[in-house]
Design an enzyme around this catalytic site. Structure first.
Site, PDB file in Angstrom:
ATOM      1  CE  LYS A  54      -7.362 -55.532  92.804  1.00 58.68           C
ATOM      2  NZ  LYS A  54      -7.630 -56.662  93.684  1.00 58.68           N
ATOM      3  CD  GLN A  98      -7.004 -57.979  96.902  1.00 58.45           C
ATOM      4  OE1 GLN A  98      -7.585 -57.205  96.168  1.00 58.45           O
ATOM      5  NE2 GLN A  98      -6.132 -58.854  96.440  1.00 58.45           N
ATOM      6  CG  ASP A 123     -13.069 -60.081  92.112  1.00 56.39           C
ATOM      7  OD1 ASP A 123     -12.109 -59.882  91.349  1.00 56.39           O
ATOM      8  OD2 ASP A 123     -12.999 -59.945  93.348  1.00 56.39           O
TER       9      ASP A 123
END
Ligand code: GUN
Length: 292
Positions: A54, A98, A123
């Protein structure tokens, strides 16, 4: 006829290219480059690799990025305080925690995700964004299923009126995938572990999205000739002590590709779209927060 193989690389490159152009336009208008903060708690090896990728993608696009590393022993309060700090950081437009969180924080997962400012929730996991998606009014939607929709669009695979069968009902993939397909006017069936006569259902599908987490679960006899088969599964199969685990999808690729019209491989398929969409979501979040 063998299926067309849909390689994620080509689509991811296209999505990132578009996101980069949009990021540069934002910078030109506002003087601000979109920024992403990724929070990792503990040192799960797979998560470490994902987070590194990322960061790399942010660098590639020239986005501002912050990596927040917290020890496995971090408390819920410490993690929530960090999220509060990022929520009010003007340079950060997207926040991603995460998953999975370490065992000790597992029960706090909902509270942690709900603490992220919905406008920074790249997200798309915050209940506000989940709700917006279900009423067809979402700005930020989960990266993997959104990437799948982009790939289908870029491949000119028709969703309007198509029968799409989603196998799996997770909050991260199955449910948002079904909602996104519905918005594209597909007729959507969601199947899961309690579904009866699964193969009878999948055999009527024009599009199958497999997100079950079981290696080679979708076999050739479950697929209608010419159907599009999207494999979201990533199953790590141990190759023995000291050897690198093998990645296997939820689809029996070698046999299904002989029946399907189009199919994604694992690795090299949908996985690459997730990070590309994360970049796009960061840019979209920045645009929204900067009022552009
Ligand atoms: N871990 C595996 N996939 C994901 C994802 O899409 N988002 C987050 N936050 N963690 C993950």
């Amino acid at each position: 006829m063998a299926a067309k193989i849909l390689y994620g690389k080509e689509f991811a490159a296209r999505i990132k290219e578009d996101a980069k152009k949009e990021a540069l336009a934002i910078k030109e208008k506002s003087g601000v480059m979109p920024g992403l903060a990724v929070v990792i708690v503990g040192n799960d090896p797979a998560s470490t690799v994902y987070v590194r990728n990322k960061q790399k993608a942010c660098d590639e696009l020239g986005l501002y990025s912050v990596k927040v590393e917290m020890p496995e022993t971090a408390t819920k309060e410490e993690l929530l305080a960090k999220i509060d700090e990022l929520n009010s950081d003007k340079k950060v437009h997207g926040i991603l925690v995460q998953l999975p969180l370490p065992k000790a924080l597992k029960d706090a997962e909902d509270e942690v995700l709900n603490r992220i400012d919905p406008r920074k929730d790249v997200d798309g996991f915050h209940p506000v964004n989940v709700g917006k998606l279900s009423v067809g009014d979402a700005t930020l939607t989960p990266c993997t299923p959104t990437g799948v929709i982009r790939m289908l669009e870029l491949s000119d695979i028709n969703m309007d009126g198509a029968h799409a069968v989603v196998i799996g009902r997770s909050n991260i993939v199955g449910k948002p995938m079904a909602n996104l397909l519905l918005q594209k006017n597909a007729t959507v069936t969601v199947c899961h572990s309690h579904t009866k006569n699964l193969a009878d259902i999948t055999r009527t599908a024009d599009i199958i999205v497999a997100a079950v987490g079981r290696p080679r679960f979708v076999t050739a006899d479950m697929v209608k000739p010419g159907a599009t088969v999207i494999d979201v599964g990533i199953n790590r199969i141990s190759q023995g002590e000291g050897k690198k685990a093998k990645l296997i999808g939820d689809v029996d690729f070698d046999n299904v590709k002989e029946v399907a019209g189009a199919i994604t491989p694992v690795p090299g398929g949908v996985g690459l779209l997730t990070i590309a969409m994360l970049m796009q979501n960061t840019v979209t979040a920045a645009k929204d927060q900067l009022g552009l």
